[in-house]
Design an enzyme around this catalytic site. Structure first.
Site, PDB file in Angstrom:
ATOM      1  N   HIS A   1       1.502   5.065  -2.384  1.00  0.00           N
ATOM      2  CA  HIS A   1       0.956   5.945  -3.412  1.00  0.00           C
ATOM      3  C   HIS A   1       2.046   6.830  -3.999  1.00  0.00           C
ATOM      4  CE1 HIS A   1      -2.915   4.477  -2.310  1.00  0.00           C
ATOM      5  NE2 HIS A   1      -2.921   5.063  -1.130  1.00  0.00           N
TER       6      HIS A   1
ATOM      7  N   HIS B   1       0.843  -1.200   0.000  1.00  0.00           N
ATOM      8  CA  HIS B   1       0.000   0.000   0.000  1.00  0.00           C
ATOM      9  C   HIS B   1       0.878   1.250   0.000  1.00  0.00           C
ATOM     10  CE1 HIS B   1      -3.912   1.987   1.743  1.00  0.00           C
ATOM     11  NE2 HIS B   1      -3.274   2.794   0.889  1.00  0.00           N
TER      12      HIS B   1
ATOM     13  N   HIS C   1      -9.951   0.734  -2.135  1.00  0.00           N
ATOM     14  CA  HIS C   1      -9.532   2.005  -1.538  1.00  0.00           C
ATOM     15  C   HIS C   1     -10.430   3.091  -2.098  1.00  0.00           C
ATOM     16  CE1 HIS C   1      -7.228   5.273   0.049  1.00  0.00           C
ATOM     17  NE2 HIS C   1      -6.170   4.540   0.363  1.00  0.00           N
TER      18      HIS C   1
ATOM     19  N   GLU D   1       1.216   2.923   3.530  1.00  0.00           N
ATOM     20  CA  GLU D   1       0.696   4.164   2.938  1.00  0.00           C
ATOM     21  C   GLU D   1       1.601   5.357   3.315  1.00  0.00           C
ATOM     22  OE1 GLU D   1      -3.713   5.802   1.803  1.00  0.00           O
ATOM     23  OE2 GLU D   1      -3.316   5.463   3.922  1.00  0.00           O
TER      24      GLU D   1
ATOM     25  N   ARG E   1      -2.431   8.349  -6.187  1.00  0.00           N
ATOM     26  CA  ARG E   1      -2.993   8.879  -4.940  1.00  0.00           C
ATOM     27  C   ARG E   1      -4.510   8.854  -5.074  1.00  0.00           C
ATOM     28  NH1 ARG E   1       0.038  14.406  -3.455  1.00  0.00           N
ATOM     29  NH2 ARG E   1      -0.850  13.941  -1.410  1.00  0.00           N
TER      30      ARG E   1
ATOM     31  N   HIS F   1      -6.699  -0.266   5.065  1.00  0.00           N
ATOM     32  CA  HIS F   1      -6.847   0.302   6.402  1.00  0.00           C
ATOM     33  C   HIS F   1      -7.450  -0.679   7.401  1.00  0.00           C
ATOM     34  CE1 HIS F   1      -7.097   3.679   3.416  1.00  0.00           C
ATOM     35  NE2 HIS F   1      -5.954   3.918   4.050  1.00  0.00           N
TER      36      HIS F   1
END
Length: 362
Positions: A8, A6, A174, A285, A67, A218
């Site tokens: 971006h 994960h 996501h 992330e 993103r 998450h």
């Protein structure tokens, strides 16, 4: 090896300047995305930031995607989202090509709100077959809070599920932006990821697509931490749903995978206890919304490796599953890369060489 599923993209401002032209013209004109030489891409501060983030997190390979809040699925007409996400995917493909030992690509699907999901499939197939990407992001709410898109258990999504199974790649759920309602960006994606789980496990999806691989961001939103409510609903004499899976709610949870982007040792411990270490994949992330100093630890909240190492009772196998084994099972494209990634020092050499050619100091 530590594989971060994960991450971006930190992209050049030139790429976002191109988006303003797309938006202003509503993608009427065929203006191409700005070109970058390999040396220019390597020497960008944004590329350096992505590398520094994964180095600091202890990550060997990061799966990198657009993103989410800049995917613009709700913009009209739909060709804006198509053109923009195609341009971002091309940028990610180049980054993965010049730093193949550090990054692998995750496709941003162009999912214009109101369009059939089938319109996203050509870009998915191109990213997997031509760019060598290993998976895709799945936005469960391209309308960004407009309540118009069917839930993930609906047959609206079946063309995508069929293609994912055909290509043998996972989708990483996501959510993106939020143009409606009271929620912030962060509360919106936690809500949507929770709804995604409940919709999927209360539907026929995993009966119709038994090989489908879905990761939920998450830590599964709120679901693992409200699990008693959903256990009760599954068994309630009045409000229980007629669930096609005919299994307990806990068994249904284990049909999905969950990343570790939850920024809390206690939450990580609960997630792993609930679904098992074979269903949890390492993610940070980083850089992202968790990149803030935790005064209790003196470390960033998204220093997930540090948090995992504080969870009591994890075995070497548990950590191996979370750090690497599960990702390799989920992403067959990673196996094709083979071997260990280049060291942090080697990555620095790439940058140093590029900068030397352009006369830029580190």
């Amino acid at each position: 090896m530590i594989i971060d599923v994960h991450g971006h993209l930190c992209a050049s401002p030139k790429l976002y300047a191109w988006f303003t032209l797309l938006l202003a013209s509503r993608a009427t004109y065929g203006t191409p995305p700005p070109p970058f030489s390999d040396d220019e891409l390597l020497s960008l501060p944004e590329t350096r930031r992505n590398l520094e983030a994964i180095d600091a997190a202890g990550t060997d390979v990061q799966l990198i995607s657009p993103r989410p809040f800049t995917m613009f699925h709700a913009e009209k007409p739909g060709r804006v989202a198509h053109r923009w996400n195609e341009g971002v995917n091309a940028y990610i493909a180049q980054l993965c090509r010049v730093l193949p030992d550090r990054f692998a690509g995750i496709c941003g699907l162009p999912q214009p709100a109101g369009e059939p999901i089938a319109t996203s499939l050509p870009e998915l197939e191109r990213c997997i077959k031509e760019y060598g990407f290993v998976g895709c992001l799945l936005d469960p709410d391209p309308g960004e809070g407009d309540n118009q898109t069917p839930a993930l258990g609906d047959e609206y999504w079946y063309p995508l599920y069929e293609k994912l199974c055909e290509l043998d790649v996972p989708a990483h759920v996501h959510s993106t932006g939020n143009q409606h309602g009271r929620g912030t960006y962060s509360t919106h994606f936690i809500d949507e990821e929770s709804l995604a789980i409940l919709s999927l496990v209360n539907s026929r999806v995993f009966l119709d697509f038994p090989k489908l691989k879905i990761i939920v961001s998450h830590g599964g939103g709120s679901v693992p931490y409200q699990v008693g409510r959903w256990r009760a609903e599954r068994l309630h004499p009045v409000i229980a749903k007629n669930v096609a899976l005919n299994e307990s709610f806990d068994e249904s949870l284990r049909r999905l995978y969950y990343d570790t982007v939850i920024h809390s040792k206690d939450s990580l411990a609960l997630l792993i206890k609930l679904v098992g270490s074979d269903r949890v994949v390492f993610g940070t992330e980083n850089p992202g919304s968790g990149t803030a100093l935790n005064p209790e630890t003196g470390r960033s909240f998204d220093d997930i490796k540090f948090l995992l190492e504080q969870v009591e009772g994890l075995t070497e196998l548990d950590l191996a599953n979370i750090y690497e084994n599960n990702a390799r099972r989920l992403f067959p494209g990673l196996k094709a890369k083979g071997g260990a990634p280049a060291s942090v020092a080697d990555a620095g050499k790439y940058l140093s060489a590029a900068n030397a050619r352009q006369g830029i100091g580190m």
